[in-house]
Design an enzyme around this catalytic site. Sequence first.
Site, PDB file in Angstrom:
ATOM      1  N   GLY A  39      22.647  67.499   5.986  1.00  0.00           N
ATOM      2  CA  GLY A  39      21.494  67.727   6.922  1.00  0.00           C
ATOM      3  C   GLY A  39      22.087  67.392   8.370  1.00  0.00           C
ATOM      4  O   GLY A  39      23.113  66.743   8.556  1.00  0.00           O
ATOM      5  N   HIS A 265      11.432  62.085   2.076  1.00  0.00           N
ATOM      6  CA  HIS A 265      12.725  62.418   1.383  1.00  0.00           C
ATOM      7  C   HIS A 265      13.571  60.898   1.631  1.00  0.00           C
ATOM      8  O   HIS A 265      14.667  60.833   0.707  1.00  0.00           O
ATOM      9  CB  HIS A 265      13.508  63.685   2.093  1.00  0.00           C
ATOM     10  CG  HIS A 265      14.640  64.294   1.427  1.00  0.00           C
ATOM     11  ND1 HIS A 265      14.680  64.495   0.077  1.00  0.00           N
ATOM     12  CD2 HIS A 265      16.052  63.980   1.793  1.00  0.00           C
ATOM     13  CE1 HIS A 265      15.873  64.872  -0.387  1.00  0.00           C
ATOM     14  NE2 HIS A 265      16.772  64.690   0.861  1.00  0.00           N
ATOM     15  N   TRP A 266      13.507  60.290   2.643  1.00  0.00           N
ATOM     16  CA  TRP A 266      14.230  59.186   3.033  1.00  0.00           C
ATOM     17  C   TRP A 266      13.875  57.889   2.472  1.00  0.00           C
ATOM     18  O   TRP A 266      13.175  57.081   3.019  1.00  0.00           O
ATOM     19  CB  TRP A 266      14.526  58.983   4.402  1.00  0.00           C
ATOM     20  CG  TRP A 266      15.373  60.064   5.083  1.00  0.00           C
ATOM     21  CD1 TRP A 266      16.196  60.907   4.585  1.00  0.00           C
ATOM     22  CD2 TRP A 266      15.326  60.399   6.513  1.00  0.00           C
ATOM     23  NE1 TRP A 266      16.868  61.865   5.487  1.00  0.00           N
ATOM     24  CE2 TRP A 266      16.292  61.402   6.706  1.00  0.00           C
ATOM     25  CE3 TRP A 266      14.620  60.094   7.488  1.00  0.00           C
ATOM     26  CZ2 TRP A 266      16.330  62.048   7.760  1.00  0.00           C
ATOM     27  CZ3 TRP A 266      14.626  60.703   8.877  1.00  0.00           C
ATOM     28  CH2 TRP A 266      15.670  61.569   8.826  1.00  0.00           C
TER      29      TRP A 266
END
Length: 285
Positions: A39, A265-266
Amino acid sequence: MDVTFDATKRELTTDQGVLRYHEAGDASAPPLILLHGSGPGVTGWRNYRGNLEYFAQTHHCYVVEFPGFGVSDPVEGHPVLTAGSSVIRFMDALDIPSAPMIGNSMGGVVGVNLAIKKPDRVEKLVTIGGVGPNVFSSSPSEGLRLLQEFTDAPDRDKLVRWLSAMVYDRKLVTDELIEERWEAAIHPDAQKTAQMMYGSAAFEMQQQFMAASDTPPYWAMMHKVSCPTLLTWGRDDRVSPPDMSMVPMRLIPDAELHIFPKCGHWVMIEAKEAFESAVRAFLLR
């Protein structure tokens, strides 16, 4: 323990260029290798800087910077494949025969592939989202579509939209984070890697290749992962929705799944304390 950027940064010269990494923890402690995701603006340091001190209390930690993301020297090849080979190159150079690994998103895919192809090198595996196929959710996911839009024509607004999809709590998307990610994302090596992984043309080519290929996708081979595996997921992950966890949870023989609420997501950032506690218990078991 000094776990600042400058105190932990290291360089390793190999026959395929310089690998850069961060190191912390007692040299006599068991090793732990941390693998970053992908990303805009990603690095191993940015993924794990908040967790390094915690894991260095029990392990000799190595945060490896994959080739092609603007930190380690780039090499030719697809980023997921070159990342895997760089981990083996790194372990061989530092005489690490095997180690547990933590992999965030793409780093989890790298870890799974290593556990399949080189099982003697991976003692235990922790993944953070990203592993497996979409079962009920659409593919590509909302987060990956936003990533594709940014990759095709980068600008700050698209970066903010993508970052906002990465988290449950949008307060985490600070001006400092946006600026940090933007500066790193426009690095030529990072842009080239992003185009190979997430550009519209590359995505379409990959879909055509998979449709015509007789080789099964990596996730169809996860029954070959023999090491104990902890799958961690944010319940509100909009990049790799939690239904993706169903296949690895079922196929990996010794897998367990931990889903964190109010988390995107993290996981290692947004559910920091709970994630660290669960992973330490798993690693020391």
